[in-house]
Design a protein around this motif. Structure first.
Motif, PDB file in Angstrom:
ATOM      1  N   ILE A 219      70.872   5.938  37.210  1.00 58.90           N
ATOM      2  CA  ILE A 219      69.388   4.910  37.572  1.00 58.90           C
ATOM      3  C   ILE A 219      69.953   4.357  38.886  1.00 58.90           C
ATOM      4  O   ILE A 219      70.976   4.210  38.749  1.00 58.90           O
ATOM      5  CB  ILE A 219      69.918   2.857  36.502  1.00 58.90           C
ATOM      6  N   CYS A 220      68.833   4.265  40.178  1.00 63.27           N
ATOM      7  CA  CYS A 220      69.241   3.367  41.404  1.00 63.27           C
ATOM      8  C   CYS A 220      68.581   2.928  41.481  1.00 63.27           C
ATOM      9  O   CYS A 220      66.931   2.593  40.728  1.00 63.27           O
ATOM     10  CB  CYS A 220      68.672   4.807  41.826  1.00 63.27           C
ATOM     11  N   LYS A 221      69.198   1.928  42.333  1.00 63.00           N
ATOM     12  CA  LYS A 221      67.720   0.264  42.421  1.00 63.00           C
ATOM     13  C   LYS A 221      67.102   0.754  44.022  1.00 63.00           C
ATOM     14  O   LYS A 221      68.312   1.268  44.964  1.00 63.00           O
ATOM     15  CB  LYS A 221      68.872  -0.435  41.986  1.00 63.00           C
ATOM     16  N   LYS A 222      66.310  -0.153  43.984  1.00 59.39           N
ATOM     17  CA  LYS A 222      66.134   0.329  45.700  1.00 59.39           C
ATOM     18  C   LYS A 222      66.809  -0.096  46.911  1.00 59.39           C
ATOM     19  O   LYS A 222      67.573  -1.149  47.347  1.00 59.39           O
ATOM     20  CB  LYS A 222      64.707  -0.896  45.634  1.00 59.39           C
ATOM     21  N   GLY A 223      67.246   0.839  47.607  1.00 57.97           N
ATOM     22  CA  GLY A 223      67.762   0.521  48.586  1.00 57.97           C
ATOM     23  C   GLY A 223      69.456   0.766  48.959  1.00 57.97           C
ATOM     24  O   GLY A 223      69.593   1.135  49.333  1.00 57.97           O
ATOM     25  N   GLU A 224      70.055   1.184  47.374  1.00 54.29           N
ATOM     26  CA  GLU A 224      71.088   1.887  47.449  1.00 54.29           C
ATOM     27  C   GLU A 224      70.376   3.535  47.942  1.00 54.29           C
ATOM     28  O   GLU A 224      69.787   3.947  48.030  1.00 54.29           O
ATOM     29  CB  GLU A 224      70.991   2.094  45.515  1.00 54.29           C
ATOM     30  N   ILE A 225      72.579   3.951  48.009  1.00 49.22           N
ATOM     31  CA  ILE A 225      72.132   5.463  48.712  1.00 49.22           C
ATOM     32  C   ILE A 225      71.980   6.150  47.808  1.00 49.22           C
ATOM     33  O   ILE A 225      73.087   6.396  46.691  1.00 49.22           O
ATOM     34  CB  ILE A 225      73.887   5.154  49.058  1.00 49.22           C
ATOM     35  N   LEU A 226      71.678   7.456  47.636  1.00 57.25           N
ATOM     36  CA  LEU A 226      71.565   8.681  47.118  1.00 57.25           C
ATOM     37  C   LEU A 226      72.604   9.532  47.551  1.00 57.25           C
ATOM     38  O   LEU A 226      73.493  10.184  46.627  1.00 57.25           O
ATOM     39  CB  LEU A 226      70.326   8.573  46.471  1.00 57.25           C
ATOM     40  N   VAL A 227      71.590  10.121  48.949  1.00 53.46           N
ATOM     41  CA  VAL A 227      73.284  11.107  49.255  1.00 53.46           C
ATOM     42  C   VAL A 227      74.075  10.001  50.666  1.00 53.46           C
ATOM     43  O   VAL A 227      73.012  10.384  51.416  1.00 53.46           O
ATOM     44  CB  VAL A 227      72.934  11.929  49.957  1.00 53.46           C
ATOM     45  N   SER A 228      75.086   9.893  51.008  1.00 57.11           N
ATOM     46  CA  SER A 228      75.601   9.777  52.064  1.00 57.11           C
ATOM     47  C   SER A 228      75.674  11.136  53.513  1.00 57.11           C
ATOM     48  O   SER A 228      76.309  11.973  52.928  1.00 57.11           O
ATOM     49  CB  SER A 228      77.129   8.919  51.434  1.00 57.11           C
TER      50      SER A 228
END
Length: 405
Positions: A219-228
């Motif tokens: 689960i991802c939230k708005k603003g979270e880093i998905l790929v660094s």
């Protein structure tokens, strides 16, 4: 064969009848002098008809004198004879010359601007912008700079990612591709992370550059880093020696729910046609308009179809012929039955989903119900969609300097 017929008409030919006692000798002499005839048809033993080019007909005089045959001209066909017969008609030739000049003038201009591939930006809106830039119907082709037009359209509309402009005949063709607009553009060499721009569950992730922080099913939230875009360089003891930064690149899709609500009254207006349908035509040349029909009155509806005149596929003239239908109609107030209201609700939902599909959003499933609430038909529920995410977020220099220290 078709080209030969055209050449015959250009150079001119004569249909003649030859009569006499020495027809065979006449034909042999013509062959020896390379005077060619075709469509030879014998009427009887001492007469035949044939076709011969105009320039070869003038060479028959010595052959006719030797053989004593009689030559009668039956028909003269082709442009040379046509011009000779009409040499006194000065207005006719002036009109032909004016027509040729007009066609030559029109082939050097743009009479049709065709735009394809646009969904978010309407054709009329783009045409208005082009008009502000000086790109209008009727402008000279030599003044059209295709690369400049494509660049100006890309600068004006952020949603447009690619534009191709080219000229075909008298048409200016613009092919457009639209993508996801981003407020901040990051070059392909600038270090950046990919962050989520919406809440959802990751369903697919293909990473081409960078380190994935999330995985499929997370689960991802708005603003979270998905790929660094930050890479840790390790030594043999698995200690961080230094950090390097890259431009993160990946295709990430998330699944999320959106709410859907639509309502409309059961009472609605319906237009029904009545009486005879009157037909007419009209002509349009640029901004000049000529209608050969009576104007529509109150409670009358007009339906028109317009056809541009073409000389070739890409040579479109600024002339249109239109057909128009005028019919009487009356407006009645009707009430949807429950079945009709549900069908109307389904159609509206389908239109809504079609717009989402055009924007690259996939529909996984929907949980929508329709109920009749008094005089209203209410459709509400949720739709499970799959869409692309991953907003480029620049890695600031201060962050990278702190990490390196």
């Amino acid at each position: 064969m078709r080209m030969e017929k055209i050449l015959k008409l250009i150079y001119g030919y004569v249909v003649m009848m030859v009569g006499g006692e020495q027809l065979e000798r006449f034909l042999n002499l013509c062959r020896n002098r390379n005077i060619y005839m075709e469509k030879i048809h014998y009427l009887d033993t001492d007469r035949f008809t044939a076709q011969i080019q105009a320039k070869d007909f003038l060479r028959l005089r010595p052959v006719r004198s030797k053989t004593g045959v009689h030559i009668q001209i039956m028909q003269k066909r082709g442009l040379p004879f046509f011009f000779f017969r009409n040499k006194k008609r000065k207005a006719f030739f002036a009109g032909m010359l004016l027509g040729c000049v007009l066609i030559f003038f029109m082939t050097g201009r743009i009479w049709n601007i065709h735009i394809e591939g646009n969904v978010r930006n309407s054709t009329g809106e783009i045409l208005d912008f082009l008009e502000e830039q000086g790109v209008v119907h009727g402008m000279a082709k030599k003044k059209v700079n295709c690369s400049e037009i494509a660049a100006s359209v890309r600068r004006k509309y952020n949603e447009i990612t690619w534009v191709s402009a080219r000229i075909e005949g008298t048409r200016l063709l613009l092919e457009i591709q639209e993508g996801i607009s981003q407020k901040e553009t990051v070059s392909e060499t600038t270090p950046c992370d990919l962050t989520a721009d919406k809440d959802g569950v990751i369903t697919e992730m293909i990473v081409r550059a960078g380190i994935p922080v999330k995985k499929i099913g997370d689960i991802c939230k708005k603003g979270e880093i998905l790929v660094s875009g930050e890479l840790h360089i390790m030594n043999d003891s698995q200690e961080i020696v230094r950090n390097e930064y890259v431009h993160a690149d990946a295709d990430i899709f998330i699944s999320r729910q959106i709410s859907y609500y639509q309502e409309f009254p059961l009472k609605h207006q319906v237009e029904e046609t009545s009486g005879k349908v009157k037909k007419g035509i009209y002509f349009q040349l640029g901004s000049w308009y000529l209608g050969l029909y009576r104007n529509a009155k109150q409670n009358q509806k007009c339906i028109s179809e317009e056809y541009p005149i073409r000389i070739t596929e890409n040579f479109v003239l600024p002339v249109w012929i239109g057909k128009i239908k005028i019919m009487d109609y009356k407006t009645e107030e009707q009430i949807y039955t429950q079945e009709e209201a549900k069908q109307e609700a389904v159609q509206r939902l389908q239109i809504y989903e079609k717009k989402m599909l055009q924007n690259g959003v996939k529909i996984k499933e929907n949980h929508v119900t329709t109920k009749i609430n008094g005089q209203l038909c209410v459709t509400r529920g949720t739709i499970q969609i799959i869409e692309k995410t991953g907003k480029e977020s620049r890695i600031r220099e201060s962050t990278s300097e702190t990490a390196s220290k």
